[in-house]
Scaffold this motif. Structure first.
Motif, PDB file in Angstrom:
ATOM      1  N   SER A  56       0.715  -1.206  -0.057  1.00  0.00           N
ATOM      2  CA  SER A  56      -0.027  -0.003  -0.010  1.00  0.00           C
ATOM      3  C   SER A  56       0.754   1.260  -0.065  1.00  0.00           C
ATOM      4  N   LYS A  90      -2.288   2.623  -3.321  1.00  0.00           N
ATOM      5  CA  LYS A  90      -3.595   2.244  -2.178  1.00  0.00           C
ATOM      6  C   LYS A  90      -4.614   1.587  -2.912  1.00  0.00           C
ATOM      7  N   LYS A  91      -4.817   0.452  -2.221  1.00  0.00           N
ATOM      8  CA  LYS A  91      -5.978  -0.588  -2.926  1.00  0.00           C
ATOM      9  C   LYS A  91      -6.759  -1.036  -1.557  1.00  0.00           C
ATOM     10  N   LYS A  92      -8.102  -1.462  -1.937  1.00  0.00           N
ATOM     11  CA  LYS A  92      -8.580  -2.135  -0.864  1.00  0.00           C
ATOM     12  C   LYS A  92      -8.351  -3.835  -0.783  1.00  0.00           C
ATOM     13  N   GLU A 152     -14.067   2.835   4.293  1.00  0.00           N
ATOM     14  CA  GLU A 152     -14.000   3.111   3.094  1.00  0.00           C
ATOM     15  C   GLU A 152     -12.952   4.524   2.958  1.00  0.00           C
ATOM     16  N   VAL A 212      -8.677   3.856   3.222  1.00  0.00           N
ATOM     17  CA  VAL A 212      -8.057   3.058   2.337  1.00  0.00           C
ATOM     18  C   VAL A 212      -6.937   4.001   1.678  1.00  0.00           C
ATOM     19  N   SER A 217      -5.682  -1.632   4.076  1.00  0.00           N
ATOM     20  CA  SER A 217      -6.378  -2.809   3.239  1.00  0.00           C
ATOM     21  C   SER A 217      -6.952  -4.002   3.883  1.00  0.00           C
ATOM     22  N   TYR A 262     -15.411  -6.076   3.631  1.00  0.00           N
ATOM     23  CA  TYR A 262     -15.855  -5.250   3.049  1.00  0.00           C
ATOM     24  C   TYR A 262     -14.888  -4.775   1.766  1.00  0.00           C
ATOM     25  N   TYR A 263     -13.630  -4.701   2.222  1.00  0.00           N
ATOM     26  CA  TYR A 263     -12.453  -4.620   1.117  1.00  0.00           C
ATOM     27  C   TYR A 263     -12.537  -5.569   0.130  1.00  0.00           C
TER      28      TYR A 263
END
Length: 385
Positions: free
Chosen positions: A133, A137-139, A221, A224, A229, A284-285
């Motif tokens: 990350s 930046k990613k879930k 959310e 993130v 993540s 959720y991610y």
């Protein structure tokens, strides 16, 4: 650090590590003893009497003893235990992450084998998640990694475990400059990763606190962009052990060779009671979550009913978290036929309920308040998060 470890570690000190530490701490070179050693004094007049003799060659006779004498001199000036000075010099070029688990079953400094293996694995995963990350930046991170990511991860080292409930140390050498989303210019990649880790741990802690108050999944959310993540969340959950019963702490010690430009928080604590929220964040991610009280709004795109059934199923094209989703909802017959007519006339519909989302589906459960309207502006509900 016990005496045996202290004496063994003396031989791990290199002249350049010692001289770098002295220079960073305000000591100045003040002559040499032939080609064997460099003499250092304090720059302040009132402290000039403090002197360190630094050997310049690891192969000189009595090198370890001379290092011990140098560390003793430094510790006298700093008024600190020599073992603490030694530890700072050893890690002068490394950021150090320590993970301490706390439970009555680890108080003697040992840990069940399966949990010990899991702890080391998830400690590694924590730094890998922070590394990934830092670059982007990613879930959720999956699939192959870039050469830069793999190169940095390959340099991570596992330090000696410590007694203190149970402590695992992860060492990140400072070697290269950063070219990531986190930091540019003179910041090393190691410090960028460490800074990103600190930010993400602070952010997930804040999001957990907010989520516990209102159960709004979208608090996750918002973090993130701070490096949180699914990978980071899964690593944190794993640190609590197979039974998810241990508290744990993540402590960061920054290398002395590089200044802390961000004034990061270096100590982070987590309790078992926080794990359900962290698991919810991870799901959720990964695209699995529930939105209670969601209102689906849009055009009907699909209808299905088996003859004889007292209900029918329709699909509504609706926005979910700023993404287009096909939301499936089961309706009683009167509402179903209204939805069919809405499809024929290209009218908008709305329906409320609890939205169950997976990576491939979105289903509105316990549907209520179905309605149809040709007037988009009057009929459109407030946007969902």
């Amino acid at each position: 650090m016990n005496r045996e470890i202290y004496l063994t570690s003396l031989g791990d000190i290199s002249p350049i590590h010692l001289s770098s530490y002295l220079e960073q701490m305000g000591w100045v070179k003040d002559g040499s003893i032939g080609s064997k050693a460099v003499v250092w004094h304090r720059a302040e007049k009132e402290n000039y009497a403090f002197e360190v003799i630094q050997p310049v060659d690891i192969y000189i006779r009595g090198f370890t003893q001379k290092i011990h004498e140098a560390i003793t001199s430094i510790s006298e000036f700093e008024e600190r235990n020599p073992s603490l000075v030694l530890d700072d010099i050893l890690n002068f070029y490394t950021d150090l992450v320590k993970i301490r688990v706390v439970h009555n079953d680890v108080e003697d400094g040992s840990i069940p084998l399966a949990d010990g293996v899991l702890l080391i694995e998830k400690s590694k995963d924590l730094l890998i998640a922070s590394t990934l990350s830092t670059f982007k930046k990613k879930k959720f991170f999956s699939g192959s990694r870039s050469d830069d990511e793999k190169n940095f991860i390959s340099k991570l080292r596992l330090g000696q475990t410590e007694v203190g409930s149970f402590i695992v140390s992860l060492i990140s050498p400072i070697t290269v400059k950063s070219n990531t989303e986190e930091e540019i210019d003179s910041t090393s990649l190691t410090r960028s990763v460490t800074t990103n880790l600190a930010k993400s741990l602070s952010s997930i802690s804040s999001a957990i606190e907010q989520y516990s108050e209102d159960q709004d999944i979208f608090h996750f959310e918002e973090v993130v962009s701070e490096g949180v993540s699914a990978n980071l969340c899964d690593a944190l959950v794993g640190l609590s052990g197979l039974s998810k019963s241990r508290s744990f702490e993540v402590s960061i010690k920054l290398a002395g060779v590089e200044l802390d430009k961000k004034n990061i928080i270096t100590h982070h604590s987590f309790k078992p009671s926080q794990l359900p929220a962290i698991e919810s964040a991870s799901e959720y991610y990964k695209g699995n979550y529930v939105i209670n009280g969601y209102t689906a709004f849009g055009l009907v795109t699909k209808m299905k009913r088996i003859p004889g059934d007292e209900f029918g199923e329709v699909t509504i094209s609706s926005k979910v978290n700023d993404s287009d989703k096909n939301v499936t909802v089961q309706l009683e017959l009167d509402d179903y036929w209204d939805a069919v007519h809405a499809h024929e006339s290209e009218s908008y519909v709305k329906c409320s309920g609890n939205l169950i989302v997976t990576p491939k589906t979105a289903t509105l459960a316990e549907a209520t308040r179905f309605g149809v309207s040709d007037n988009l502006d009057l009929f459109k509900p407030k946007p969902n998060k």
